[in-house]
Every structure is written in structure tokens, then in C-alpha cells.
Design an enzyme around this catalytic site. Structure first.
Site, PDB file in Angstrom:
ATOM      1  N   LEU A 165       0.832  -1.201   0.000  1.00  0.00           N
ATOM      2  CA  LEU A 165       0.000   0.000   0.000  1.00  0.00           C
ATOM      3  C   LEU A 165       0.871   1.257   0.000  1.00  0.00           C
ATOM      4  O   LEU A 165       0.526   2.274  -0.603  1.00  0.00           O
ATOM      5  CB  LEU A 165      -0.887   0.028   1.256  1.00  0.00           C
ATOM      6  CG  LEU A 165      -1.965  -1.036   1.376  1.00  0.00           C
ATOM      7  CD1 LEU A 165      -2.547  -1.019   2.786  1.00  0.00           C
ATOM      8  CD2 LEU A 165      -3.058  -0.800   0.350  1.00  0.00           C
ATOM      9  N   ALA A 168       8.037   3.263   2.872  1.00  0.00           N
ATOM     10  CA  ALA A 168       8.808   4.338   3.490  1.00  0.00           C
ATOM     11  C   ALA A 168      10.288   3.999   3.388  1.00  0.00           C
ATOM     12  O   ALA A 168      10.676   3.013   2.752  1.00  0.00           O
ATOM     13  CB  ALA A 168       8.381   4.512   4.943  1.00  0.00           C
ATOM     14  N   ALA A 171      10.711   0.590   5.750  1.00  0.00           N
ATOM     15  CA  ALA A 171       9.789  -0.548   5.691  1.00  0.00           C
ATOM     16  C   ALA A 171       8.664  -0.226   4.715  1.00  0.00           C
ATOM     17  O   ALA A 171       8.545   0.903   4.230  1.00  0.00           O
ATOM     18  CB  ALA A 171       9.219  -0.829   7.089  1.00  0.00           C
ATOM     19  N   GLN A 172       7.851  -1.235   4.425  1.00  0.00           N
ATOM     20  CA  GLN A 172       6.682  -1.028   3.577  1.00  0.00           C
ATOM     21  C   GLN A 172       5.485  -1.726   4.196  1.00  0.00           C
ATOM     22  O   GLN A 172       5.636  -2.622   5.030  1.00  0.00           O
ATOM     23  CB  GLN A 172       6.937  -1.528   2.155  1.00  0.00           C
ATOM     24  CG  GLN A 172       7.226  -3.001   2.028  1.00  0.00           C
ATOM     25  CD  GLN A 172       7.758  -3.355   0.645  1.00  0.00           C
ATOM     26  OE1 GLN A 172       8.624  -2.669   0.094  1.00  0.00           O
ATOM     27  NE2 GLN A 172       7.231  -4.436   0.064  1.00  0.00           N
ATOM     28  N   VAL A 173       4.292  -1.312   3.787  1.00  0.00           N
ATOM     29  CA  VAL A 173       3.058  -1.798   4.409  1.00  0.00           C
ATOM     30  C   VAL A 173       2.193  -2.515   3.388  1.00  0.00           C
ATOM     31  O   VAL A 173       1.962  -2.002   2.284  1.00  0.00           O
ATOM     32  CB  VAL A 173       2.266  -0.628   5.044  1.00  0.00           C
ATOM     33  CG1 VAL A 173       0.970  -1.135   5.660  1.00  0.00           C
ATOM     34  CG2 VAL A 173       3.114   0.077   6.091  1.00  0.00           C
ATOM     35  N   LYS A 187       3.403  -4.318   8.397  1.00  0.00           N
ATOM     36  CA  LYS A 187       4.598  -3.515   8.133  1.00  0.00           C
ATOM     37  C   LYS A 187       5.806  -4.441   8.097  1.00  0.00           C
ATOM     38  O   LYS A 187       6.091  -5.138   9.074  1.00  0.00           O
ATOM     39  CB  LYS A 187       4.748  -2.463   9.229  1.00  0.00           C
ATOM     40  CG  LYS A 187       5.864  -1.463   9.002  1.00  0.00           C
ATOM     41  CD  LYS A 187       5.805  -0.380  10.088  1.00  0.00           C
ATOM     42  CE  LYS A 187       6.897   0.654   9.900  1.00  0.00           C
ATOM     43  NZ  LYS A 187       6.804   1.715  10.943  1.00  0.00           N
ATOM     44  N   ASP A 326       8.335  12.159  14.795  1.00  0.00           N
ATOM     45  CA  ASP A 326       8.321  12.069  13.329  1.00  0.00           C
ATOM     46  C   ASP A 326       6.914  12.307  12.793  1.00  0.00           C
ATOM     47  O   ASP A 326       6.378  11.491  12.041  1.00  0.00           O
ATOM     48  CB  ASP A 326       8.838  10.689  12.897  1.00  0.00           C
ATOM     49  CG  ASP A 326       9.336  10.674  11.460  1.00  0.00           C
ATOM     50  OD1 ASP A 326       9.572  11.764  10.895  1.00  0.00           O
ATOM     51  OD2 ASP A 326       9.481   9.576  10.895  1.00  0.00           O
TER      52      ASP A 326
END
Length: 539
Positions: A165, A168, A171-173, A187, A326
Site C-alpha cells: 500500500l 517508506a 519498511a513497507q506496508v 509492516k 516524526d
């Protein structure tokens, strides 16, 4: 001469770095339990160092050559310099994308530094760093699953979407559905991302120090110090710690700020499907906080969202002492309150959903109270309080004026103006030009200030910058309401600190201070109402 010196320095840097990296590579490969991975890492590091060196040299050479012979202060020099900024920003952006990892984080942070770097760098990084992060292949995702949970994604979950989806820097989701039927967000850490973290820090530090050696006015060593403070927390990449941070954050709101507990939310964690490198959370639907049109389609007023963001982070900073550091747009979602609550005008009440809890900072008691006292002084234009607490926080008696300017993005004459709206930023072109002028004029002093400030204050500055960008997207500038909220939260924190030392003799003083606070806040509310009325009548 400076340019030739730079090229020689960068060439030596690349040569020595490559030789050292080659020696380290042989040792790592011979002793590693996974020689294939070590070989990949050790062949990547020298390439990154060479890439860094020549990108830095190209940017520096462009400035030196393009501006040669142009009169200082001339319109022609200003125009050529803007073009150099644009080309330099594009080169830096491409370097960040090619190296990935820590460099993406660095690029994201540069995108927040309106007070220090040229506008071309800020705009280039903001436009791209959140949208073009590296993506791990499905095969790499499967490797993480196999190692962490002992099975493939389609075995662990009833459904698993191979295409992420979002991705970053770290990591990715992916969307998925558990065997129990719950929709979740998974994640997944990018493979081997942490392996080069220390080396990346070292190469960035080497480049920055080399450029400072050749061009003493180019001093970004403070940025390396800040990176070394935040990167270990980020690159430990223990998602269990991140999950615990989200739980602690919500618990703080329930315990210390119950009036906001229902308004702030973090996704629930599926602990049995989470490890240090893989985190399974409740799937959240909502609008990204910078998507004003979608927020309005949800029946929510952007001004209500801006108010909630200010309240939530003021409570975290001044009262909880446990701060999400952040809060950029991709990490904040907005949805309507699950309870269906509406405001006086029938609009849906917003709920702020906090994502990505990997980077938190715990403030010690004295830092929290001194920072609260500083912000109270800034809002109420109290010169004595501004100076006293700036010195306590590390700015020194010589740079407290500059510190106040960086925190508020206002010149000193505005900071000490007693008008109620003295800190409000309109966000127009003339204000942006003024800020860039100050950034250029006081660059050495700003660099010195950021070098001497404690790392925790630099993280708070970053948080402040992120929140300012969020507020700008929601309100097209800051608002008096934001400072009203800051004044109340910071003042209440100071009063609570005094109550902790309560004695019979101090009780009257505290009571009078509370009354004075309410009078001051009431005057701000009246001023805010009058400004809104004047704006409505003129519109």
C-alpha cells in the site's frame, strides 16, 4: 584554487574509502555466517562512498564555477544562485533515492529545514521524499516472513496483498486479512536495511567534514550529530519497541490528558503476528492530514483538525514528556470520531490517528519544564523568560535571539511584539523571502546554534518543523489558536510543576498565577474572535 582542492580531497576520500572498505569486506566475508549477504553489503559500501563524494563535488563545483565573477548582491548572481540551488537539490535528491535507507530519512529532514537551507532544496525534498521510497520485492518480503514467522505470507494470513500500500525509507506496508477475518496492515522491514546504517552514517559524516574543511562556511556538522542521535533508534528497527511506544502513548493520554483520550488513537497491535522485523496492526481508513479536500469530504473542518494536532502534541511535549518525533504528513491520519460526535455547527469531530511510532523521545523533567517556560515566554512576548530558558536549554546568552527565531520562524522584533497575533505566520511569498534572507544572512550563527544545542532539542526542533508544515497545509499558515493552545498547555505544565513543590506559603502565589493565566488566555480568545470577525467582514 578551492575547487581544485575540493576535487583532490574528494578523489582521495573516494580512493582511501574504497581501499578501507575493500579490506573490511574481505574480513567480513570470511567471518560472516552469511557470506553472500556480506559480499553484497561490502561491495555496496565503496560504491556509495564514491557516489557520495562525486555528488558533493559536483554540487560544490557548480556553485564555485557558476558564481565566478558575479558581483555579490547583484540580480544576475541571485538568479544564477537559484539555478545552482535547483540543480544541487536535484542531484541530492537522486543521491538519496539511489542510496536509500538513511539517505531518504536525511532528505525528508532537509525538506523541513525552511530556516536553514534554500527554498529550492526544501521544495524538491518535500515533493519527492515521501512519494518515491524504495520498494522491496515480494520475494524479499517472503524471506522476512519465513525468517520471522516460519511461513509464507499466504500461509500466515488468509489473504495477503503482494503489492504494498505504501513504502517508506525503512519498511513497507501490505494489506492483509487474518484467518479470523480482521483486516490488517502488515509492516515489513526492508531486507538488510540495518546492515549499512553505521557505514552510511560514517560516509555522510566524512563528506560533510570534508566539505567543511574545504569551505569553512559550509558547516552542517550539527546535522551529522543529530543523525547519530536518531539513527540508532531508527535502525535498531525493533518493531516490538515501536508497538510498545504506541501503547505507552495512548496510555499517557488516558492517564494524563483524559480530555483528549477519545480524540487520539493508534492502531491496535496483533502481538502474535508481530516480531522485531514484522508488525501487524489494525487496518486504518482515513485521510492523510495534508489532504484538505478529503478531510472536508469526510464532513470534518480542517481548522478542527489543526486544533486537535496542536492539542495532542502540546500535551505530549509539555505534560507527558514522551514525544512522537516524526509527525510528518504520512504518519498522521484523520477520521471522524467512531462515537459519531459532532461539534456545535453539526460538523463531525475529528480523531487523530498516529502512525509509525518508531521514533520517540523521552524528555527529562528539567528539559520539559524549561521548554514549556520558553514557549510560554514566546507566546506572551516575555523577553526575560525567553532569554533565561533559552540559556538553560543550551542556546547560550549570545544566541538566544536566534533560537527564538528558529522556534517561531519570526524575526526578533515580531517575537517581542506584545500584539496577540505576533507569532502568526501568514505563509505568503514576502514572509518566505524574509525567512530565506535571514537564513542566508545568519547561516554561520545558525550552524553554531544547532551544533551546541543538546540532541533532544534538535529532535524537538524537527518535531516543531513537521507540525508547522502540517499546520500550513491545513490552515495555509499558522493561526492564533495554535499559540493559544501552546500557551495553555505550557503554562499548565509549569503550574503543575510548582504544585509538586507545594507549600502553604506558595499556595497563594500559585492561585494568583492561575488567575493571571486565565485572564491572559481570555484576552487571547477575545483577540482571536475579533480577528476572525474582521476577516469575515472584510471577506
Amino acid at each position: 584554487m578551492a575547487t581544485r582542492s575540493l576535487w583532490r580531497s574528494v578523489a582521495k576520500l573516494a580512493l582511501y574509502g574504497t581501499a578501507l572498505s575493500g579490506g573490511a569486506a574481505a574480513a567480513a566475508i570470511s567471518t560472516s555466517e552469511n557470506p553472500a549477504t556480506s559480499l553484497k553489503i561490502c561491495t555496496t559500501v565503496p560504491l556509495r562512498l564514491v557516489r557520495d563524494s562525486f555528488t558533493a563535488a559536483a554540487i560544490a563545483f557548480d556553485y564555485e564555477y557558476s558564481l565566478l565573477g558575479l558581483a555579490e548582491g547583484s540580480a544576475e548572481r541571485a538568479e544564477v544562485k537559484r539555478e545552482c540551488h535547483r540543480r544541487g537539490a536535484e542531484r541530492l535528491r537522486e543521491l538519496c533515492f539511489r542510496n536509500g535507507g538513511i539517505y531518504i530519512k536525511l532528505g525528508q529532514h532537509i525538506g523541513q529545514l525552511e530556516y536553514l537551507v534554500p527554498e529550492e532544496y526544501v521544495q524538491t525534498m518535500r515533493a519527492s521524499m515521501l512519494n518515491r521510497c524504495p520498494v522491496s520485492s515480494y520475494e524479499q518480503v517472503c524471506e522476512v516472513f519465513k525468517k520471522e514467522l516460519g511461513g509464507m505470507p499466504d500461509e500466515i494470513f488468509a489473504e495477503f496483498e503482494p503489492v504494498p500500500l505504501a513504502s517508506a525509507s525503512l519498511a513497507q506496508v501490505h494489506a492483509a486479512r487474518t484467518h479470523g477475518g480482521e483486516k490488517v496492515a502488515v509492516k515489513v522491514q526492508h531486507s538488510h536495511i540495518a546492515d549499512t546504517a553505521d557505514v552510511d552514517c560514517a560516509t555522510v559524516e566524512l563528506i560533510v567534514n570534508t566539505l567543511h574543511w574545504v569551505f569553512p562556511s559550509f558547516d552542517y556538522r550539527w546535522l551529522v550529530d543529530e543523525m547519530r542521535e536518531s539513527v540508532p533508534k531508527v535502525f535498531e528497527l525493533d518493531f516490538i519497541v515501536e508497538a510498545k511506544n504506541s501503547v505507552k502513548c495512548l496510555e499517557n493520554f488516558r492517564r494524563l490528558s483524559p480530555q483528549l483520550a477519545e480524540c487520539v488513537y493508534a492502531p491496535s497491535v496483533f502481538w502474535n503476528l508481530s516480531t522485531s522485523k514484522l508488525l501487524t496492526m489494525e487496518f486504518m481508513d482515513g485521510a492523510e492530514i495534508s489532504d484538505v479536500k478529503k478531510i472536508q469530504r469526510l464532513g470534518i473542518q480542517p481548522s478542527e483538525v489543526a486544533k486537535l494536532v496542536s492539542q495532542a502534541f502540546s500535551e505530549m511535549i509539555f505534560k507527558h514528556g514522551f514525544v512522537h518525533c516524526d509527525p510528518h504528513a504520512a504518519n498522521l491520519l484523520v477520521r471522524s470520531m467512531p462515537s459519531g460526535r459532532r461539534n456545535f455547527f453539526g460538523k463531525k469531530k475529528p480523531q487523530l490517528v498516529l502512525l509509525d511510532h518508531g521514533l520517540y523521545k523521552e524528555l527529562d523533567y528539567s528539559t520539559r519544564i524549561n521548554y514549556a517556560a520558553l514557549w510560554r515566554g514566546l507566546v506572551f512576548a516575555d523577553v526575560r523568560a525567553i532569554k533565561e530558558n533559552s540559556v538553560k536549554l543550551g542556546a547560550g546568552e549570545d544566541l538566544y535571539v536566534l533560537f527564538a527565531g528558529i522556534l517561531t520562524m519570526r524575526p526578533w522584533k515580531k517575537v517581542i511584539d506584545p500584539a496577540a497575533d505576533h507569532l502568526v505566520i501568514q505563509g505568503n511569498d514576502s514572509e518566505r523571502s524574509e525567512l530565506q534572507m535571514y537564513a542566508s544572512q545568519y547561516f554561520p550563527e545558525i550552524s553554531e546554534l544547532l551544533r551546541r544545542l543538546p540532541r533532544v532539542i534538535l529532535l524537538l526542533l524537527k518535531t516543531n518543523d513537521c507540525l508547522r508544515a502540517v499546520n500550513n497545509s491545513l490552515m495555509q499558515g499558522s493561526s492564533l489558536q495554535t499559540y493559544f493552545i501552546t500557551a495553555r498547555a505550557s503554562s499548565e505544565a509549569i503550574i503543575e510543576a510548582k504544585i509538586r513543590k507545594w507549600s502553604f506559603l506558595s499556595a497563594l502565589s500559585i492561585w494568583l498565577e492561575e488567575i493571571l493565566l486565565e485572564v491572559r488566555l481570555l484576552s487571547m480568545e477575545v483577540a482571536m474572535w475579533l480577528l476572525h470577525l474582521r476577516k469575515a467582514l472584510s471577506g
